[in-house]
Design a protein around this motif. Sequence first.
Motif, PDB file in Angstrom:
ATOM      1  N   MET A   1       0.851  -1.171   0.000  1.00  0.00           N
ATOM      2  CA  MET A   1       0.000   0.000   0.000  1.00  0.00           C
ATOM      3  C   MET A   1       0.899   1.237   0.000  1.00  0.00           C
ATOM      4  N   ARG A   2       0.430   2.247  -0.711  1.00  0.00           N
ATOM      5  CA  ARG A   2       1.150   3.517  -0.794  1.00  0.00           C
ATOM      6  C   ARG A   2       0.210   4.645  -0.406  1.00  0.00           C
ATOM      7  N   CYS A   3       0.692   5.541   0.431  1.00  0.00           N
ATOM      8  CA  CYS A   3      -0.064   6.720   0.838  1.00  0.00           C
ATOM      9  C   CYS A   3       0.803   7.940   0.574  1.00  0.00           C
ATOM     10  N   TYR A  16      -3.483  10.609  -1.790  1.00  0.00           N
ATOM     11  CA  TYR A  16      -3.545   9.507  -2.752  1.00  0.00           C
ATOM     12  C   TYR A  16      -3.204   8.225  -2.012  1.00  0.00           C
ATOM     13  N   ILE A  17      -4.092   7.233  -2.090  1.00  0.00           N
ATOM     14  CA  ILE A  17      -3.840   5.936  -1.472  1.00  0.00           C
ATOM     15  C   ILE A  17      -4.003   4.876  -2.546  1.00  0.00           C
ATOM     16  N   SER A  20      -2.806  -2.801  -4.448  1.00  0.00           N
ATOM     17  CA  SER A  20      -2.628  -3.684  -5.607  1.00  0.00           C
ATOM     18  C   SER A  20      -3.848  -3.715  -6.530  1.00  0.00           C
ATOM     19  N   ASN A  21      -5.007  -3.281  -6.026  1.00  0.00           N
ATOM     20  CA  ASN A  21      -6.229  -3.320  -6.833  1.00  0.00           C
ATOM     21  C   ASN A  21      -6.694  -1.969  -7.339  1.00  0.00           C
ATOM     22  N   GLY A  22      -5.920  -0.910  -7.136  1.00  0.00           N
ATOM     23  CA  GLY A  22      -6.317   0.413  -7.600  1.00  0.00           C
ATOM     24  C   GLY A  22      -5.968   1.477  -6.584  1.00  0.00           C
ATOM     25  N   ALA A  23      -6.584   2.648  -6.768  1.00  0.00           N
ATOM     26  CA  ALA A  23      -6.251   3.783  -5.902  1.00  0.00           C
ATOM     27  C   ALA A  23      -7.474   4.660  -5.690  1.00  0.00           C
ATOM     28  N   ILE A  24      -7.394   5.473  -4.624  1.00  0.00           N
ATOM     29  CA  ILE A  24      -8.425   6.462  -4.341  1.00  0.00           C
ATOM     30  C   ILE A  24      -7.753   7.780  -3.990  1.00  0.00           C
ATOM     31  N   LEU A  25      -8.495   8.863  -4.163  1.00  0.00           N
ATOM     32  CA  LEU A  25      -8.102  10.157  -3.626  1.00  0.00           C
ATOM     33  C   LEU A  25      -9.027  10.456  -2.459  1.00  0.00           C
TER      34      LEU A  25
END
Length: 61
Positions: A1-3, A16-17, A20-25
Amino acid sequence: MRCTILASGSKGNCTYIAGSNGAILIDSGLSAKETLSRMTQTGCQADSIDAIIVTHEHTDH
Protein backbone atom coordinates in the motif's frame (compact mmCIF):
# COMPACT_ATOMS: atom_id res chain seq x y z
CA MET A 1 0.00 0.00 0.00
CA ARG A 2 1.15 3.52 -0.79
CA CYS A 3 -0.06 6.72 0.84
CA THR A 4 1.04 10.07 -0.59
CA ILE A 5 -0.04 13.41 0.86
CA LEU A 6 -0.40 15.72 -2.15
CA ALA A 7 -1.67 18.69 -0.13
CA SER A 8 -2.45 19.42 3.50
CA GLY A 9 -3.36 22.84 4.75
CA SER A 10 -5.71 25.77 4.53
CA LYS A 11 -5.30 25.96 0.73
CA GLY A 12 -6.45 22.39 0.15
CA ASN A 13 -6.16 18.75 1.15
CA CYS A 14 -5.56 15.77 -1.07
CA THR A 15 -4.29 12.28 -0.26
CA TYR A 16 -3.54 9.51 -2.75
CA ILE A 17 -3.84 5.94 -1.47
CA ALA A 18 -2.96 3.06 -3.77
CA GLY A 19 -2.96 -0.69 -3.34
CA SER A 20 -2.63 -3.68 -5.61
CA ASN A 21 -6.23 -3.32 -6.83
CA GLY A 22 -6.32 0.41 -7.60
CA ALA A 23 -6.25 3.78 -5.90
CA ILE A 24 -8.43 6.46 -4.34
CA LEU A 25 -8.10 10.16 -3.63
CA ILE A 26 -9.28 11.38 -0.26
CA ASP A 27 -10.50 14.92 -0.77
CA SER A 28 -9.39 16.87 -3.78
CA GLY A 29 -9.01 20.42 -2.58
CA LEU A 30 -6.72 21.41 -5.44
CA SER A 31 -7.54 22.16 -9.04
CA ALA A 32 -7.42 19.16 -11.37
CA LYS A 33 -4.33 20.64 -13.04
CA GLU A 34 -2.50 21.06 -9.71
CA THR A 35 -3.56 17.61 -8.49
CA LEU A 36 -2.25 15.96 -11.67
CA SER A 37 0.97 17.98 -11.49
CA ARG A 38 1.63 16.87 -7.92
CA MET A 39 0.76 13.29 -8.77
CA THR A 40 3.25 13.34 -11.64
CA GLN A 41 5.95 14.85 -9.41
CA THR A 42 5.48 12.11 -6.81
CA GLY A 43 5.09 9.19 -9.21
CA CYS A 44 1.40 8.57 -8.51
CA GLN A 45 -0.64 7.03 -11.32
CA ALA A 46 -3.72 9.10 -12.21
CA ASP A 47 -5.18 6.32 -14.35
CA SER A 48 -5.30 4.01 -11.31
CA ILE A 49 -7.82 6.19 -9.40
CA ASP A 50 -11.11 4.36 -8.88
CA ALA A 51 -12.86 6.88 -6.62
CA ILE A 52 -12.61 10.23 -4.87
CA ILE A 53 -13.82 10.36 -1.28
CA VAL A 54 -14.95 13.80 -0.09
CA THR A 55 -14.80 14.08 3.69
CA HIS A 56 -16.15 17.60 4.09
CA GLU A 57 -17.32 20.65 2.21
CA HIS A 58 -16.96 24.39 2.50
CA THR A 59 -19.74 26.88 1.95
CA ASP A 60 -17.38 29.30 0.18
CA HIS A 61 -16.15 26.77 -2.44
